[in-house]
Design a protein around this motif. Structure first.
Motif, mmCIF file in Angstrom:
data_model
loop_
_atom_site.group_PDB
_atom_site.id
_atom_site.type_symbol
_atom_site.label_atom_id
_atom_site.label_comp_id
_atom_site.label_asym_id
_atom_site.label_seq_id
_atom_site.Cartn_x
_atom_site.Cartn_y
_atom_site.Cartn_z
ATOM 1 N N GLY A 3 0.832 -1.190 0.000
ATOM 2 C CA GLY A 3 0.000 0.000 0.000
ATOM 3 C C GLY A 3 0.864 1.236 0.000
ATOM 4 N N ARG A 4 0.238 2.365 -0.134
ATOM 5 C CA ARG A 4 0.986 3.619 -0.169
ATOM 6 C C ARG A 4 1.769 3.804 1.124
ATOM 7 N N PRO A 10 1.719 12.575 -1.230
ATOM 8 C CA PRO A 10 1.734 12.932 -2.652
ATOM 9 C C PRO A 10 1.254 14.366 -2.874
ATOM 10 N N VAL A 11 1.824 15.022 -3.870
ATOM 11 C CA VAL A 11 1.349 16.351 -4.226
ATOM 12 C C VAL A 11 -0.050 16.230 -4.831
ATOM 13 N N GLU A 25 11.894 24.013 -11.653
ATOM 14 C CA GLU A 25 12.484 24.488 -10.402
ATOM 15 C C GLU A 25 11.707 23.993 -9.192
ATOM 16 N N GLU A 26 10.390 24.016 -9.274
ATOM 17 C CA GLU A 26 9.553 23.623 -8.138
ATOM 18 C C GLU A 26 9.690 22.142 -7.811
ATOM 19 N N LEU A 27 10.091 21.335 -8.772
ATOM 20 C CA LEU A 27 10.290 19.910 -8.512
ATOM 21 C C LEU A 27 11.509 19.655 -7.624
ATOM 22 N N LEU A 28 12.467 20.576 -7.638
ATOM 23 C CA LEU A 28 13.649 20.414 -6.788
ATOM 24 C C LEU A 28 13.227 20.438 -5.329
ATOM 25 N N GLY A 29 13.670 19.444 -4.591
ATOM 26 C CA GLY A 29 13.294 19.329 -3.187
ATOM 27 C C GLY A 29 12.096 18.417 -2.958
ATOM 28 N N LYS A 30 11.302 18.199 -4.025
ATOM 29 C CA LYS A 30 10.210 17.235 -3.926
ATOM 30 C C LYS A 30 10.804 15.825 -3.925
ATOM 31 N N ILE A 31 9.993 14.838 -3.586
ATOM 32 C CA ILE A 31 10.489 13.469 -3.454
ATOM 33 C C ILE A 31 9.833 12.584 -4.502
ATOM 34 N N LEU A 32 10.664 11.848 -5.234
ATOM 35 C CA LEU A 32 10.188 10.887 -6.220
ATOM 36 C C LEU A 32 10.098 9.524 -5.536
ATOM 37 N N VAL A 33 8.904 8.945 -5.547
ATOM 38 C CA VAL A 33 8.639 7.703 -4.807
ATOM 39 C C VAL A 33 8.167 6.617 -5.763
ATOM 40 N N LYS A 34 8.710 5.401 -5.589
ATOM 41 C CA LYS A 34 8.223 4.249 -6.346
ATOM 42 C C LYS A 34 8.034 3.076 -5.384
ATOM 43 N N GLU A 35 6.807 2.572 -5.346
ATOM 44 C CA GLU A 35 6.464 1.429 -4.496
ATOM 45 C C GLU A 35 6.379 0.179 -5.365
ATOM 46 N N THR A 36 7.059 -0.884 -4.944
ATOM 47 C CA THR A 36 7.024 -2.159 -5.655
ATOM 48 C C THR A 36 6.854 -3.277 -4.643
ATOM 49 N N ASP A 148 5.516 2.271 -16.350
ATOM 50 C CA ASP A 148 5.022 3.474 -15.677
ATOM 51 C C ASP A 148 4.615 4.567 -16.657
ATOM 52 N N TYR A 149 4.770 4.328 -17.938
ATOM 53 C CA TYR A 149 4.404 5.325 -18.954
ATOM 54 C C TYR A 149 2.946 5.730 -18.793
ATOM 55 N N GLY A 150 2.696 7.032 -18.749
ATOM 56 C CA GLY A 150 1.336 7.535 -18.664
ATOM 57 C C GLY A 150 0.710 7.494 -17.286
ATOM 58 N N HIS A 151 1.489 7.135 -16.262
ATOM 59 C CA HIS A 151 0.933 7.051 -14.916
ATOM 60 C C HIS A 151 0.781 8.446 -14.307
ATOM 61 N N PRO A 152 -0.344 8.736 -13.636
ATOM 62 C CA PRO A 152 -0.510 10.034 -12.962
ATOM 63 C C PRO A 152 0.421 10.141 -11.767
ATOM 64 N N LEU A 153 1.230 11.176 -11.740
ATOM 65 C CA LEU A 153 2.295 11.277 -10.743
ATOM 66 C C LEU A 153 1.851 11.858 -9.407
ATOM 67 N N TRP A 154 0.579 11.718 -9.109
ATOM 68 C CA TRP A 154 0.080 12.048 -7.773
ATOM 69 C C TRP A 154 -0.574 10.815 -7.146
ATOM 70 N N GLU A 155 -0.372 9.644 -7.778
ATOM 71 C CA GLU A 155 -0.988 8.410 -7.295
ATOM 72 C C GLU A 155 0.048 7.298 -7.195
ATOM 73 N N SER A 156 -0.142 6.394 -6.219
ATOM 74 C CA SER A 156 0.697 5.211 -6.078
ATOM 75 C C SER A 156 0.545 4.338 -7.334
#
Length: 207
Positions: A3-4, A10-11, A25-36, A148-156
């Motif tokens: 689960g998440r 998430p933003v 610029e705004e992406l700097l400092g944000k966190i890129l997360v991948k759950e597997t 992951d192509y086309g995945h919405p980047l605010w969802e797990s």
């Protein structure tokens, strides 16, 4: 699938609704997360590059080039644009308005969660910095793939999470776009000043 991870928030989808250069610029400092199924891997975004087609000769969408690969770029902002270059999968954040094919390449992240998992996925990395200091390295370390192509980047399971805005940001020309005319000089590469995970100069960018 896990689960998440509640450690990360998430933003909102509305976060991505800003001009591409501002988003880079705004992406700097944000966190890129991948759950597997193996676990969660995440890193602070420390380097990005903006690609503003169709007028940007370094962008895949230059001249409104619309192919199966670039199709997601013509949609709304906030979706993952993944593609393979030199056997490596790279990940971009689609930006701009619908039918305005723009994107931000995530070039480097600083690991915050799942470092042992990253080392397992990238056994050849000699230093911690080598785990994620490049666009192909970070996708391998985090487990980001063409699926992951086309995945919405605010969802797990792949998403951008809230972080802390860095104090210092540097800008300069993008890397590895020597055959892109005047676009070579555009200062559209953004990075957290002095961060040790900034990428090198290999030709592994979007063009």
């Amino acid at each position: 699938m896990e689960g998440r991870n509640m450690e990360f928030e998430p933003v909102e989808s509305s976060f991505f609704l800003m001009p591409t250069l501002q988003l880079a610029e705004e992406l700097l400092g944000k966190i890129l997360v991948k759950e597997t199924a193996e676990g969660t891997a995440a890193g602070i975004i420390v380097e990005t590059e903006a690609y503003i087609g169709p007028g940007d000769r370094a962008a895949h969408s230059f001249n409104n080039r619309r192919t199966a690969r670039t199709e997601v770029m013509f949609g709304p902002a906030g979706y993952a644009y993944t593609y393979v270059m030199h056997t490596h999968c790279l990940v971009n954040v689609v930006s701009g308005e619908k039918d305005a094919p723009e994107a931000v390449l995530i070039r480097a992240v600083e690991p915050v969660t799942g470092k042992e998992l990253m080392k397992k996925r990238r056994p050849g990395a000699k230093r911690n910095q080598d785990l994620t200091n490049g666009p192909g390295k970070l996708t391998k370390a985090l487990g980001i793939t063409m699926a992951d192509y086309g995945h919405p980047l605010w969802e797990s399971p792949l998403y951008i999470a809230e972080g802390i805005r860095p104090h210092g940001i540097s800008a300069g020309p993008r890397i590895g776009i020597d055959n892109s005319g005047e676009a070579v000089e555009y200062p559209w590469r953004f990075r957290v000043s002095g961060n040790p995970y900034i990428s090198g100069t290999k030709k592994n960018n979007q063009s």
